[in-house]
Design a protein around this motif. Structure first.
Motif, PDB file in Angstrom:
ATOM      1  N   ILE A  29       0.842  -1.204   0.000  1.00  0.00           N
ATOM      2  CA  ILE A  29       0.000   0.000   0.000  1.00  0.00           C
ATOM      3  C   ILE A  29       0.876   1.253   0.000  1.00  0.00           C
ATOM      4  CG2 ILE A  29      -1.660   1.347   1.354  1.00  0.00           C
ATOM      5  CD1 ILE A  29      -2.809  -1.368   2.336  1.00  0.00           C
ATOM      6  N   LYS A  30       1.930   1.228   0.836  1.00  0.00           N
ATOM      7  CA  LYS A  30       2.859   2.356   0.853  1.00  0.00           C
ATOM      8  C   LYS A  30       3.496   2.552  -0.520  1.00  0.00           C
ATOM      9  CE  LYS A  30       7.216   4.056   2.673  1.00  0.00           C
ATOM     10  NZ  LYS A  30       8.496   3.727   3.346  1.00  0.00           N
ATOM     11  N   LEU A  31       3.890   1.445  -1.147  1.00  0.00           N
ATOM     12  CA  LEU A  31       4.529   1.507  -2.461  1.00  0.00           C
ATOM     13  C   LEU A  31       3.580   2.105  -3.497  1.00  0.00           C
ATOM     14  CD1 LEU A  31       7.350   0.632  -3.410  1.00  0.00           C
ATOM     15  CD2 LEU A  31       6.344  -1.528  -4.153  1.00  0.00           C
ATOM     16  N   PHE A  32       2.299   1.740  -3.410  1.00  0.00           N
ATOM     17  CA  PHE A  32       1.280   2.263  -4.323  1.00  0.00           C
ATOM     18  C   PHE A  32       1.163   3.778  -4.180  1.00  0.00           C
ATOM     19  CE2 PHE A  32      -3.218   3.473  -4.931  1.00  0.00           C
ATOM     20  CZ  PHE A  32      -3.363   3.161  -6.280  1.00  0.00           C
ATOM     21  N   PHE A  33       1.092   4.262  -2.927  1.00  0.00           N
ATOM     22  CA  PHE A  33       0.960   5.706  -2.712  1.00  0.00           C
ATOM     23  C   PHE A  33       2.250   6.456  -3.048  1.00  0.00           C
ATOM     24  CE2 PHE A  33      -2.762   4.443  -0.212  1.00  0.00           C
ATOM     25  CZ  PHE A  33      -3.684   5.384  -0.665  1.00  0.00           C
ATOM     26  N   CYS A  34       3.392   5.810  -2.840  1.00  0.00           N
ATOM     27  CA  CYS A  34       4.660   6.406  -3.285  1.00  0.00           C
ATOM     28  C   CYS A  34       4.671   6.540  -4.805  1.00  0.00           C
ATOM     29  CB  CYS A  34       5.848   5.551  -2.833  1.00  0.00           C
ATOM     30  SG  CYS A  34       6.241   5.691  -1.077  1.00  0.00           S
ATOM     31  N   GLY A  35       4.085   5.548  -5.486  1.00  0.00           N
ATOM     32  CA  GLY A  35       3.975   5.598  -6.944  1.00  0.00           C
ATOM     33  C   GLY A  35       3.131   6.779  -7.395  1.00  0.00           C
ATOM     34  N   ILE A  36       2.007   7.017  -6.706  1.00  0.00           N
ATOM     35  CA  ILE A  36       1.147   8.161  -7.050  1.00  0.00           C
ATOM     36  C   ILE A  36       1.916   9.475  -6.918  1.00  0.00           C
ATOM     37  CG2 ILE A  36      -0.874   9.510  -6.335  1.00  0.00           C
ATOM     38  CD1 ILE A  36      -2.219   6.892  -5.526  1.00  0.00           C
ATOM     39  N   ILE A  37       2.624   9.625  -5.786  1.00  0.00           N
ATOM     40  CA  ILE A  37       3.386  10.855  -5.546  1.00  0.00           C
ATOM     41  C   ILE A  37       4.502  11.018  -6.574  1.00  0.00           C
ATOM     42  CG2 ILE A  37       4.879  12.065  -3.908  1.00  0.00           C
ATOM     43  CD1 ILE A  37       3.259  10.607  -1.677  1.00  0.00           C
ATOM     44  N   ALA A  38       5.260   9.940  -6.803  1.00  0.00           N
ATOM     45  CA  ALA A  38       6.369  10.010  -7.761  1.00  0.00           C
ATOM     46  C   ALA A  38       5.858  10.250  -9.168  1.00  0.00           C
ATOM     47  CB  ALA A  38       7.185   8.719  -7.701  1.00  0.00           C
ATOM     48  N   GLY A  39       4.762   9.575  -9.553  1.00  0.00           N
ATOM     49  CA  GLY A  39       4.186   9.761 -10.880  1.00  0.00           C
ATOM     50  C   GLY A  39       3.716  11.188 -11.088  1.00  0.00           C
ATOM     51  N   GLY A  40       3.072  11.755 -10.059  1.00  0.00           N
ATOM     52  CA  GLY A  40       2.618  13.139 -10.157  1.00  0.00           C
ATOM     53  C   GLY A  40       3.762  14.112 -10.338  1.00  0.00           C
ATOM     54  N   THR A  41       4.848  13.908  -9.598  1.00  0.00           N
ATOM     55  CA  THR A  41       5.988  14.821  -9.716  1.00  0.00           C
ATOM     56  C   THR A  41       6.712  14.662 -11.046  1.00  0.00           C
ATOM     57  OG1 THR A  41       7.395  13.221  -8.538  1.00  0.00           O
ATOM     58  CG2 THR A  41       6.377  14.944  -7.231  1.00  0.00           C
ATOM     59  N   MET A  42       6.595  13.492 -11.679  1.00  0.00           N
ATOM     60  CA  MET A  42       7.215  13.301 -12.997  1.00  0.00           C
ATOM     61  C   MET A  42       6.593  14.217 -14.045  1.00  0.00           C
ATOM     62  SD  MET A  42       7.538   9.147 -13.173  1.00  0.00           S
ATOM     63  CE  MET A  42       8.415   8.224 -11.915  1.00  0.00           C
ATOM     64  N   VAL A  43       5.340  14.599 -13.846  1.00  0.00           N
ATOM     65  CA  VAL A  43       4.628  15.433 -14.810  1.00  0.00           C
ATOM     66  C   VAL A  43       4.998  16.901 -14.651  1.00  0.00           C
ATOM     67  CG1 VAL A  43       2.329  16.185 -15.558  1.00  0.00           C
ATOM     68  CG2 VAL A  43       2.706  13.808 -14.929  1.00  0.00           C
ATOM     69  N   ILE A  44       5.452  17.298 -13.456  1.00  0.00           N
ATOM     70  CA  ILE A  44       5.764  18.702 -13.194  1.00  0.00           C
ATOM     71  C   ILE A  44       7.253  18.947 -13.468  1.00  0.00           C
ATOM     72  CG2 ILE A  44       5.727  20.550 -11.492  1.00  0.00           C
ATOM     73  CD1 ILE A  44       3.588  18.951  -9.991  1.00  0.00           C
ATOM     74  N   PRO A  45       7.583  19.749 -14.478  1.00  0.00           N
ATOM     75  CA  PRO A  45       8.991  20.017 -14.787  1.00  0.00           C
ATOM     76  C   PRO A  45       9.720  20.611 -13.594  1.00  0.00           C
ATOM     77  CG  PRO A  45       7.581  20.776 -16.566  1.00  0.00           C
ATOM     78  CD  PRO A  45       6.674  20.403 -15.429  1.00  0.00           C
ATOM     79  N   GLY A  46      10.928  20.130 -13.370  1.00  0.00           N
ATOM     80  CA  GLY A  46      11.766  20.677 -12.303  1.00  0.00           C
ATOM     81  C   GLY A  46      11.704  19.922 -11.000  1.00  0.00           C
ATOM     82  N   ILE A  47      10.682  19.073 -10.820  1.00  0.00           N
ATOM     83  CA  ILE A  47      10.598  18.271  -9.601  1.00  0.00           C
ATOM     84  C   ILE A  47      10.934  16.833  -9.956  1.00  0.00           C
ATOM     85  CG2 ILE A  47       9.130  17.466  -7.725  1.00  0.00           C
ATOM     86  CD1 ILE A  47       7.543  19.967  -7.913  1.00  0.00           C
ATOM     87  N   SER A  48      11.971  16.313  -9.360  1.00  0.00           N
ATOM     88  CA  SER A  48      12.446  14.971  -9.672  1.00  0.00           C
ATOM     89  C   SER A  48      11.666  13.913  -8.899  1.00  0.00           C
ATOM     90  CB  SER A  48      13.942  14.862  -9.335  1.00  0.00           C
ATOM     91  OG  SER A  48      14.346  13.518  -9.304  1.00  0.00           O
ATOM     92  N   GLY A  49      11.006  13.018  -9.636  1.00  0.00           N
ATOM     93  CA  GLY A  49      10.297  11.912  -8.997  1.00  0.00           C
ATOM     94  C   GLY A  49      11.243  11.019  -8.223  1.00  0.00           C
ATOM     95  N   SER A  50      12.457  10.832  -8.745  1.00  0.00           N
ATOM     96  CA  SER A  50      13.446   9.987  -8.068  1.00  0.00           C
ATOM     97  C   SER A  50      13.898  10.608  -6.753  1.00  0.00           C
ATOM     98  CB  SER A  50      14.660   9.767  -8.987  1.00  0.00           C
ATOM     99  OG  SER A  50      14.288   9.031 -10.129  1.00  0.00           O
ATOM    100  N   LEU A  51      14.055  11.940  -6.743  1.00  0.00           N
ATOM    101  CA  LEU A  51      14.442  12.606  -5.502  1.00  0.00           C
ATOM    102  C   LEU A  51      13.341  12.474  -4.458  1.00  0.00           C
ATOM    103  CD1 LEU A  51      16.552  14.401  -4.041  1.00  0.00           C
ATOM    104  CD2 LEU A  51      15.155  16.344  -4.728  1.00  0.00           C
ATOM    105  N   ILE A  52      12.083  12.603  -4.896  1.00  0.00           N
ATOM    106  CA  ILE A  52      10.959  12.435  -3.971  1.00  0.00           C
ATOM    107  C   ILE A  52      10.984  11.028  -3.382  1.00  0.00           C
ATOM    108  CG2 ILE A  52       8.442  12.322  -3.801  1.00  0.00           C
ATOM    109  CD1 ILE A  52       9.532  15.152  -4.038  1.00  0.00           C
ATOM    110  N   LEU A  53      11.289  10.027  -4.217  1.00  0.00           N
ATOM    111  CA  LEU A  53      11.388   8.650  -3.722  1.00  0.00           C
ATOM    112  C   LEU A  53      12.516   8.510  -2.707  1.00  0.00           C
ATOM    113  CD1 LEU A  53      10.755   6.409  -6.872  1.00  0.00           C
ATOM    114  CD2 LEU A  53       9.283   6.700  -4.870  1.00  0.00           C
ATOM    115  N   MET A  54      13.613   9.243  -2.925  1.00  0.00           N
ATOM    116  CA  MET A  54      14.710   9.219  -1.949  1.00  0.00           C
ATOM    117  C   MET A  54      14.241   9.754  -0.608  1.00  0.00           C
ATOM    118  SD  MET A  54      18.384  10.197  -3.554  1.00  0.00           S
ATOM    119  CE  MET A  54      19.457   8.873  -4.076  1.00  0.00           C
ATOM    120  N   ILE A  55      13.513  10.884  -0.644  1.00  0.00           N
ATOM    121  CA  ILE A  55      13.011  11.483   0.590  1.00  0.00           C
ATOM    122  C   ILE A  55      12.039  10.529   1.291  1.00  0.00           C
ATOM    123  CG2 ILE A  55      11.574  13.371   1.489  1.00  0.00           C
ATOM    124  CD1 ILE A  55      12.864  15.168  -0.651  1.00  0.00           C
ATOM    125  N   LEU A  56      11.249   9.789   0.494  1.00  0.00           N
ATOM    126  CA  LEU A  56      10.296   8.826   1.054  1.00  0.00           C
ATOM    127  C   LEU A  56      10.967   7.518   1.465  1.00  0.00           C
ATOM    128  CD1 LEU A  56       7.361   9.330  -1.494  1.00  0.00           C
ATOM    129  CD2 LEU A  56       7.440  10.108   0.878  1.00  0.00           C
TER     130      LEU A  56
END
Length: 277
Positions: free
Chosen positions: A153-180
């Motif tokens: 479940i955590k992985l699923f919600f991390c996917g939502i957050i990372a996927g959303g940030t992939m769409v916004i230029p300048g915010i790294s989905g991978s960096l968000i995953l590091m923070i999570l």
């Protein structure tokens, strides 16, 4: 078709790299607006237009999947063994990409509200940078031992957050995953073909991309220049996330300068690739 697959592969590679935004690369490649439109407007258009969107998105998704699978191990190796040089290469890519963002705006000079939106956008990566400085981000390159239901479940919600940030230029989905605390786990799932956890993360990421693409599509259509200045603020300050420091010896300085210039030149070459209609 082949050009769109290549562009998708480059976006896929960008999404593997902490500090690099797939959305920024989509802007450089000239496909960001079509990408958000294809996702955000998919259910509001004719069948003919849906087919066009499906073909385009399929090409990008195939390329992105190939890029992630092929380059995940390479990126992992480069950041582990040549962190400084690799970071300078991607700094060159990001800095050279800044003019590409503003090519799409309608007015030359910014309005007061656009300057304010630039500053608000800049605060987002600055906040992430400061937050990253005050917390310990997991750098253990090992997958979790037990895949529990709660973890899925955590992985699923991390996917939502990372996927959303992939769409916004300048915010790294991978960096968000590091923070999570999930970056190396997800990278391990990909490199070791752990289908179930990788699939759950992918489903979450797809949902995040869909939601955020609709939002970005609406804003780009209604408030184009304001949105672009907001994006520019995010991308500009995201350079803080990539700064690796400098080893003060002549060999390292020359090497860092060379790879930085290669990154800049690569962007100028990539921007010459015309979008296949």
């Amino acid at each position: 078709m082949f050009k769109n697959v290549i562009k998708g592969a480059l976006i896929g590679v960008a999404n593997v790299i902490p500090g690099i935004s797939g959305g920024t690369l989509a802007l450089i490649l000239g496909i960001y607006e079509k990408l958000t439109e294809s996702i955000g407007e998919f259910f509001n258009v004719t069948h003919k237009k849906k087919l066009e969107y499906i073909i385009f998105l399929s090409q990008i998704m195939i390329g992105a999947g190939v890029g992630i699978l092929i380059f995940a191990k390479l990126v992992e190796y480069l950041f582990k063994n040549h962190y400084e040089g690799t970071s300078f290469f991607f700094l060159g890519i990001i800095i050279a990409s800044l003019p590409a963002i503003m090519q799409h705006k309608d007015r030359i000079h910014p309005k007061k509200n656009e300057v304010i939106l630039f500053l608000i956008g800049a605060f987002i990566p600055l906040g992430l940078f400061l937050y990253q400085s005050f917390i310990k981000i997991s750098t253990v390159n090992e997958m979790v031992g037990t895949i529990s239901g709660i973890y899925i479940i955590k992985l699923f919600f991390c996917g939502i957050i990372a996927g959303g940030t992939m769409v916004i230029p300048g915010i790294s989905g991978s960096l968000i995953l590091m923070i999570l605390g999930e970056y190396y786990n997800v990278l391990g799932f990909i490199n070791n073909f752990k289908i179930f956890p990788m699939g759950m993360f992918a489903v979450g990421a797809a949902l995040g991309i869909f939601i955020f693409a609709k939002v970005m599509d609406k804003f780009l259509k209604r408030y184009k220049d304001e949105t672009l200045y907001f994006i520019l603020g995010i991308v500009t300050l995201s350079l803080l996330e990539m700064w690796p420091g400098v080893t003060l010896n002549i060999v390292n300085i020359v090497f860092d300068t060379v790879v930085f210039c290669i990154g800049v030149l690569l962007v100028s070459r990539v921007r010459n690739i015309k979008l296949e209609r």
